[in-house]
Scaffold this motif. Structure first.
Motif, PDB file in Angstrom:
ATOM      1  N   LEU A  73       6.921  -2.456 -48.991  1.00 37.89           N
ATOM      2  CA  LEU A  73       8.367  -3.413 -49.819  1.00 37.89           C
ATOM      3  C   LEU A  73       9.654  -1.570 -50.256  1.00 37.89           C
ATOM      4  CD1 LEU A  73       6.423  -4.759 -52.620  1.00 37.89           C
ATOM      5  CD2 LEU A  73       8.295  -6.350 -50.532  1.00 37.89           C
ATOM      6  N   LEU A  74       8.887  -0.859 -50.440  1.00 31.77           N
ATOM      7  CA  LEU A  74      10.262   0.666 -50.626  1.00 31.77           C
ATOM      8  C   LEU A  74      10.754   0.518 -49.020  1.00 31.77           C
ATOM      9  CD1 LEU A  74       7.522   3.456 -52.492  1.00 31.77           C
ATOM     10  CD2 LEU A  74       8.893   1.950 -53.302  1.00 31.77           C
ATOM     11  N   GLY A  75      10.045   0.124 -48.197  1.00 32.82           N
ATOM     12  CA  GLY A  75      10.637   0.790 -47.003  1.00 32.82           C
ATOM     13  C   GLY A  75      12.412  -0.718 -46.727  1.00 32.82           C
ATOM     14  N   ARG A  76      11.368  -1.242 -46.832  1.00 37.28           N
ATOM     15  CA  ARG A  76      12.439  -2.517 -47.010  1.00 37.28           C
ATOM     16  C   ARG A  76      13.753  -2.640 -48.115  1.00 37.28           C
ATOM     17  NH1 ARG A  76      14.238  -6.994 -45.926  1.00 37.28           N
ATOM     18  NH2 ARG A  76      14.937  -8.832 -46.714  1.00 37.28           N
ATOM     19  N   THR A  79      16.064  -0.234 -46.582  1.00 33.78           N
ATOM     20  CA  THR A  79      17.381  -0.260 -45.572  1.00 33.78           C
ATOM     21  C   THR A  79      18.323  -1.514 -46.130  1.00 33.78           C
ATOM     22  OG1 THR A  79      15.302   0.193 -44.462  1.00 33.78           O
ATOM     23  CG2 THR A  79      17.226  -1.255 -43.958  1.00 33.78           C
ATOM     24  N   LEU A  80      17.637  -2.083 -47.529  1.00 29.07           N
ATOM     25  CA  LEU A  80      18.791  -2.376 -48.049  1.00 29.07           C
ATOM     26  C   LEU A  80      19.702  -1.827 -49.017  1.00 29.07           C
ATOM     27  CD1 LEU A  80      16.798  -5.591 -49.323  1.00 29.07           C
ATOM     28  CD2 LEU A  80      18.079  -5.872 -48.160  1.00 29.07           C
ATOM     29  N   ALA A  81      19.502  -1.152 -49.306  1.00 30.29           N
ATOM     30  CA  ALA A  81      20.081   0.101 -50.138  1.00 30.29           C
ATOM     31  C   ALA A  81      21.620   0.652 -48.863  1.00 30.29           C
ATOM     32  CB  ALA A  81      19.577   0.922 -51.116  1.00 30.29           C
ATOM     33  N   ARG A  82      20.807   1.098 -48.011  1.00 26.89           N
ATOM     34  CA  ARG A  82      21.437   1.649 -46.924  1.00 26.89           C
ATOM     35  C   ARG A  82      22.761   1.000 -46.724  1.00 26.89           C
ATOM     36  NH1 ARG A  82      17.265   4.335 -45.419  1.00 26.89           N
ATOM     37  NH2 ARG A  82      16.098   2.542 -44.012  1.00 26.89           N
ATOM     38  N   ASN A  83      22.083  -0.167 -46.333  1.00 26.85           N
ATOM     39  CA  ASN A  83      23.229  -0.808 -46.077  1.00 26.85           C
ATOM     40  C   ASN A  83      24.107  -1.285 -47.078  1.00 26.85           C
ATOM     41  OD1 ASN A  83      22.356  -0.860 -43.270  1.00 26.85           O
ATOM     42  ND2 ASN A  83      20.910  -2.998 -43.760  1.00 26.85           N
ATOM     43  N   GLY A  84      23.979  -0.802 -48.555  1.00 27.26           N
ATOM     44  CA  GLY A  84      24.860  -1.328 -49.359  1.00 27.26           C
ATOM     45  C   GLY A  84      24.409  -3.210 -50.240  1.00 27.26           C
ATOM     46  N   ASN A  85      23.455  -3.125 -50.201  1.00 26.23           N
ATOM     47  CA  ASN A  85      22.856  -4.469 -50.888  1.00 26.23           C
ATOM     48  C   ASN A  85      22.185  -4.257 -52.061  1.00 26.23           C
ATOM     49  OD1 ASN A  85      22.358  -7.101 -51.078  1.00 26.23           O
ATOM     50  ND2 ASN A  85      21.684  -7.783 -49.545  1.00 26.23           N
ATOM     51  N   MET A  86      22.049  -3.787 -52.918  1.00 22.93           N
ATOM     52  CA  MET A  86      21.454  -3.264 -54.271  1.00 22.93           C
ATOM     53  C   MET A  86      20.650  -4.061 -54.763  1.00 22.93           C
ATOM     54  SD  MET A  86      22.309  -0.157 -53.828  1.00 22.93           S
ATOM     55  CE  MET A  86      23.112   1.191 -52.533  1.00 22.93           C
ATOM     56  N   ASP A  87      21.786  -5.268 -54.874  1.00 23.66           N
ATOM     57  CA  ASP A  87      21.376  -6.461 -56.121  1.00 23.66           C
ATOM     58  C   ASP A  87      19.516  -6.872 -54.503  1.00 23.66           C
ATOM     59  OD1 ASP A  87      22.866  -6.077 -57.627  1.00 23.66           O
ATOM     60  OD2 ASP A  87      24.307  -8.161 -56.518  1.00 23.66           O
TER      61      ASP A  87
END
Length: 180
Positions: A73-76, A79-87
Motif C-alpha cells: 500500500l505504501l508503494g501504491r 506512485t499515486l503521489a508522484r503522479n499528482g493524485n494526492m487524494d
C-alpha cells in the motif's frame, strides 16, 4: 472409568494437603554467617553493576517496520503521489493505517501527502500522531519535526517552524549514536 478418575484425583489432592506446624525444628548445620553492620563513616558495599543493555537500532524505514501488505500500500501511495493524485494517495495510506494503526511510518507518509495538498494543520496533526506511536525512534521523530516545520512555515508561523527545525536537528543528532 469415572470412578477411577475421582479416586486418582482424591489421592493426588490428599498428597498436596499439608498439616500446619506451629514450631519448626532447628536447622541442621552451621548457622548462616552474619554480615557486620557498617560503622559510622564506613561506606556501604555496593552490589556489582550490570553493564547497560546495548541500544537496539530502531527501524529507520517502513521496510523494516511494516508488513508486506502495508509495504504494498505504501508503494501504491508513493506512485499515486508522484503522479499528482494526492487524494488517492491519502486514501491508500488510510487503508494502510486500518491494517497497522500503530505504524509511525504510515502516519509520516500521510503527513507528507497532507502537506503536499496544502493542508498544513492536517500535516502537523499526522506528524504528531506519528511521533506519538514512534516511541523513542529518533529517525522517525527527526523527519516528523521537519514535516512540522514545513507545515508551520507554509502556514506563516516562522517562529514555530524554527522551533520545530531545532527539534528535528536534536533528533537527528540523537540518531547519530546508532550510526557509530
Amino acid at each position: 472409568m469415572q470412578r477411577i478418575a475421582v479416586v486418582a484425583l482424591t489421592i493426588a489432592l490428599a498428597g498436596c494437603a499439608t498439616t500446619q506446624r506451629t514450631s519448626f525444628p532447628p536447622p541442621e548445620g552451621p548457622a548462616s554467617p552474619t554480615v557486620p553492620s557498617p560503622q559510622p563513616g564506613e561506606e556501604q558495599p555496593r552490589p556489582p553493576q550490570r553493564p547497560s543493555k546495548p541500544e537496539v537500532m530502531p527501524p529507520r524505514s517502513a521496510q523494516e517496520a511494516s508488513s508486506p501488505a502495508v509495504l504494498s500500500l505504501l508503494g501504491r501511495a508513493d506512485t499515486l503521489a508522484r503522479n499528482g493524485n494526492m487524494d488517492m494517495a491519502a486514501a491508500t495510506l488510510e487503508r494502510a493505517l486500518d491494517l497497522e494503526p500503530r505504524n509511525a511510518f504510515v502516519y509520516q507518509r500521510l503527513a507528507a501527502v497532507k502537506l503536499a495538498q496544502g493542508q498544513g494543520g492536517q500535516a502537523e496533526a499526522m506528524a504528531r500522531k506519528s511521533n506519538s506511536v514512534a516511541g523513542d525512534n529518533p529517525f522517525v521523530r527527526a523527519d516528523n519535526w521537519r514535516l512540522i516545520a514545513e507545515a508551520r512555515r507554509a502556514d506563516g508561523d516562522r517562529g514555530g517552524a524554527d522551533e520545530a527545525m531545532q527539534r528535528a536537528s536534536s533528533y537527528r543528532s540523537a540518531s547519530q549514536q546508532f550510526m557509530r
